[in-house]
Design a protein around this motif. Structure first.
Motif, PDB file in Angstrom:
ATOM      1  N   SER A 145      38.085   0.262  11.531  1.00 16.23           N
ATOM      2  CA  SER A 145      39.425   0.795  11.723  1.00 16.23           C
ATOM      3  C   SER A 145      40.438  -0.282  11.390  1.00 16.23           C
ATOM      4  O   SER A 145      40.251  -1.449  11.704  1.00 16.23           O
ATOM      5  CB  SER A 145      39.603   1.254  13.175  1.00 16.23           C
ATOM      6  OG  SER A 145      40.934   1.632  13.407  1.00 16.23           O
ATOM      7  N   SER A 163      43.380  -0.549  12.588  1.00 15.46           N
ATOM      8  CA  SER A 163      44.160  -0.965  13.741  1.00 15.46           C
ATOM      9  C   SER A 163      43.310  -1.777  14.691  1.00 15.46           C
ATOM     10  O   SER A 163      42.103  -1.611  14.779  1.00 15.46           O
ATOM     11  CB  SER A 163      44.705   0.271  14.471  1.00 15.46           C
ATOM     12  OG  SER A 163      43.642   1.094  14.867  1.00 15.46           O
ATOM     13  N   GLU A 164      43.949  -2.661  15.412  1.00 14.70           N
ATOM     14  CA  GLU A 164      43.231  -3.503  16.371  1.00 14.70           C
ATOM     15  C   GLU A 164      42.882  -2.690  17.604  1.00 14.70           C
ATOM     16  O   GLU A 164      43.710  -1.989  18.167  1.00 14.70           O
ATOM     17  CB  GLU A 164      44.106  -4.689  16.760  1.00 14.70           C
ATOM     18  CG  GLU A 164      43.392  -5.673  17.673  1.00 14.70           C
ATOM     19  CD  GLU A 164      44.270  -6.862  17.981  1.00 14.70           C
ATOM     20  OE1 GLU A 164      43.873  -7.668  18.837  1.00 14.70           O
ATOM     21  OE2 GLU A 164      45.346  -6.963  17.387  1.00 14.70           O
ATOM     22  N   ARG A 165      41.628  -2.772  18.018  1.00 11.04           N
ATOM     23  CA  ARG A 165      41.181  -2.004  19.177  1.00 11.04           C
ATOM     24  C   ARG A 165      41.463  -2.775  20.458  1.00 11.04           C
ATOM     25  O   ARG A 165      41.442  -4.000  20.471  1.00 11.04           O
ATOM     26  CB  ARG A 165      39.676  -1.721  19.102  1.00 11.04           C
ATOM     27  CG  ARG A 165      39.249  -0.959  17.851  1.00 11.04           C
ATOM     28  CD  ARG A 165      37.814  -0.500  18.019  1.00 11.04           C
ATOM     29  NE  ARG A 165      37.323   0.099  16.785  1.00 11.04           N
ATOM     30  CZ  ARG A 165      36.547  -0.527  15.921  1.00 11.04           C
ATOM     31  NH1 ARG A 165      36.179  -1.764  16.170  1.00 11.04           N
ATOM     32  NH2 ARG A 165      36.131   0.080  14.822  1.00 11.04           N
ATOM     33  N   PRO A 166      41.674  -2.070  21.580  1.00  8.53           N
ATOM     34  CA  PRO A 166      41.826  -2.752  22.870  1.00  8.53           C
ATOM     35  C   PRO A 166      40.590  -3.585  23.158  1.00  8.53           C
ATOM     36  O   PRO A 166      39.476  -3.222  22.793  1.00  8.53           O
ATOM     37  CB  PRO A 166      41.971  -1.584  23.861  1.00  8.53           C
ATOM     38  CG  PRO A 166      42.449  -0.431  23.036  1.00  8.53           C
ATOM     39  CD  PRO A 166      41.838  -0.611  21.675  1.00  8.53           C
ATOM     40  N   THR A 193      37.501  -1.863  24.920  1.00  8.77           N
ATOM     41  CA  THR A 193      37.036  -0.585  24.374  1.00  8.77           C
ATOM     42  C   THR A 193      35.561  -0.354  24.655  1.00  8.77           C
ATOM     43  O   THR A 193      35.154   0.734  25.071  1.00  8.77           O
ATOM     44  CB  THR A 193      37.281  -0.528  22.851  1.00  8.77           C
ATOM     45  OG1 THR A 193      38.686  -0.503  22.604  1.00  8.77           O
ATOM     46  CG2 THR A 193      36.659   0.734  22.242  1.00  8.77           C
ATOM     47  N   MET A 228      35.776   6.885  20.640  1.00 12.27           N
ATOM     48  CA  MET A 228      36.998   6.323  21.203  1.00 12.27           C
ATOM     49  C   MET A 228      37.412   5.111  20.383  1.00 12.27           C
ATOM     50  O   MET A 228      36.592   4.237  20.092  1.00 12.27           O
ATOM     51  CB  MET A 228      36.775   5.917  22.672  1.00 12.27           C
ATOM     52  CG  MET A 228      38.056   5.457  23.372  1.00 12.27           C
ATOM     53  SD  MET A 228      37.789   5.176  25.150  1.00 12.27           S
ATOM     54  CE  MET A 228      36.801   3.702  25.099  1.00 12.27           C
ATOM     55  N   ASN A 229      38.683   5.062  19.988  1.00 12.10           N
ATOM     56  CA  ASN A 229      39.247   3.924  19.255  1.00 12.10           C
ATOM     57  C   ASN A 229      38.434   3.537  18.022  1.00 12.10           C
ATOM     58  O   ASN A 229      38.193   2.362  17.745  1.00 12.10           O
ATOM     59  CB  ASN A 229      39.384   2.704  20.184  1.00 12.10           C
ATOM     60  CG  ASN A 229      40.371   2.944  21.305  1.00 12.10           C
ATOM     61  OD1 ASN A 229      41.325   3.697  21.142  1.00 12.10           O
ATOM     62  ND2 ASN A 229      40.125   2.323  22.451  1.00 12.10           N
TER      63      ASN A 229
END
Length: 310
Positions: free
Chosen positions: A24, A26-29, A32, A66-67
């Motif tokens: 992805s 975008s940077e994941r939390p 996660t 998720m994410n």
């Protein structure tokens, strides 16, 4: 995948499905992974408690995402009685599911080759492994080792040296679990249950030693061999986190278990098995693990003494 703790009467078998990670932009939390596993675990527990899911014999497949991370897993539930049921092998050429007396006679050994080699490998490179004997090995690796030992393949030692140590530990546990009867025998099971319940220390000592003397020689020698190995594993508890009690919990129900006849005669529910029998099985093995070294020769000398003393 970490095992979900079983409820009395059923235990999960998680399928070895691939874990798919999707890239992805975008940077994941940072948490996660923990949150995702929490969702998977909650779903497993929710399904496990569903009576319809428990009763089905089919694999259930699901996906949680998720994410950008997707976990695909499959599971099914098997009653505890069926998961621990011993099925004797129809062939007498292998070692799994074959009487220990048959194997040792064929090999001309005192302890089955599979037991000696697995123990040697664990002590060589796995005795300091955290959770040794508690953490499950990969099922396909264990089945591969089982096939090699059953075929008496000449590449056994090479395969053992390359195999993950938890798979080797799992193969040893599987061997004892698949014996046609437990190592401590069906016949003596009621006596072990009575002996461990004795409150007088001297009476308990006499009873528990007498029961060992009553075992067939191949069973007794193999049990004492395994006992000393488990004690050596427990000596590394500060590193491997496996205490005598932990090891007794892992091996007790495998080495000592009521026969099907005994179960049907005295146990009316799976909860009874879990709460009473398993605890007693653990205590029996723990008693011997905590006991000073037990000598086969000394036990046999005592047998001769008791049999001739009138």
């Amino acid at each position: 995948m970490t095992d979900v703790l079983p409820q009395p009467g059923c235990s999960p078998k998680a399928g070895r499905e691939p874990l798919e990670l999707e890239e992805s932009g975008s940077e994941r939390p940072r948490n996660t992974g923990a949150r995702l596993w929490g969702r998977v675990r909650n779903k497993l527990l929710r399904n496990k408690l569903d009576p319809q899911t428990v009763e089905t014999k089919n694999w259930h497949t699901d996906v949680i995402e998720m994410n950008g991370i997707k976990v695909e897993f499959s599971m099914k539930f098997t009653s505890r009685d069926m998961s621990l049921k011993r099925t004797p092998s129809k062939k007498q050429t292998g070692v799994f599911g074959v009487k220990i007396s048959v194997v040792t006679k064929r090999e001309r050994s005192k302890v089955p080759y599979i037991v000696r080699q697995c123990v040697e490998e664990v002590e060589k490179r796995g005795i300091e492994e955290v959770g040794i004997y508690r953490i499950s090995g990969v099922a396909t690796d264990i089945q591969a080792l089982k096939a090699v030992f059953d075929a008496n393949n000449k590449d056994i030692l090479l395969m053992l040296s390359d195999m993950d140590i938890n798979a080797i530990a799992g193969t040893l546990k599987l061997y004892f679990r698949e014996l046609p009867e437990p190592l401590l025998t069906d016949r003596l099971y009621p006596a072990f249950m009575e002996g461990i319940a004795l409150s007088d220390p001297a009476a308990k000592e006499n009873c528990m030693m007498h029961l060992l003397r009553s075992l067939p020689d191949p069973n007794l020698i193999t049990f004492l061999f395994l006992l000393e190995h488990l004690k050596r594993v427990a000596e590394k508890e500060p590193i491997n986190k496996m205490s005598l009690h932990n090891l007794a919990t892992v091996f007790g129900p495998t080495l000592l278990r009521p026969s099907e006849v005994e179960s049907k005669a005295h146990v009316t529910s799976a909860a009874d098995i879990w709460s009473h029998d398993v605890m007693a099985q653990v205590q029996v093995l723990l008693y011997y693990l905590q006991h000073p070294p037990i000598s086969f020769a000394e036990l046999k000398r005592n047998t001769l003494y008791f049999s001739t003393d009138v």
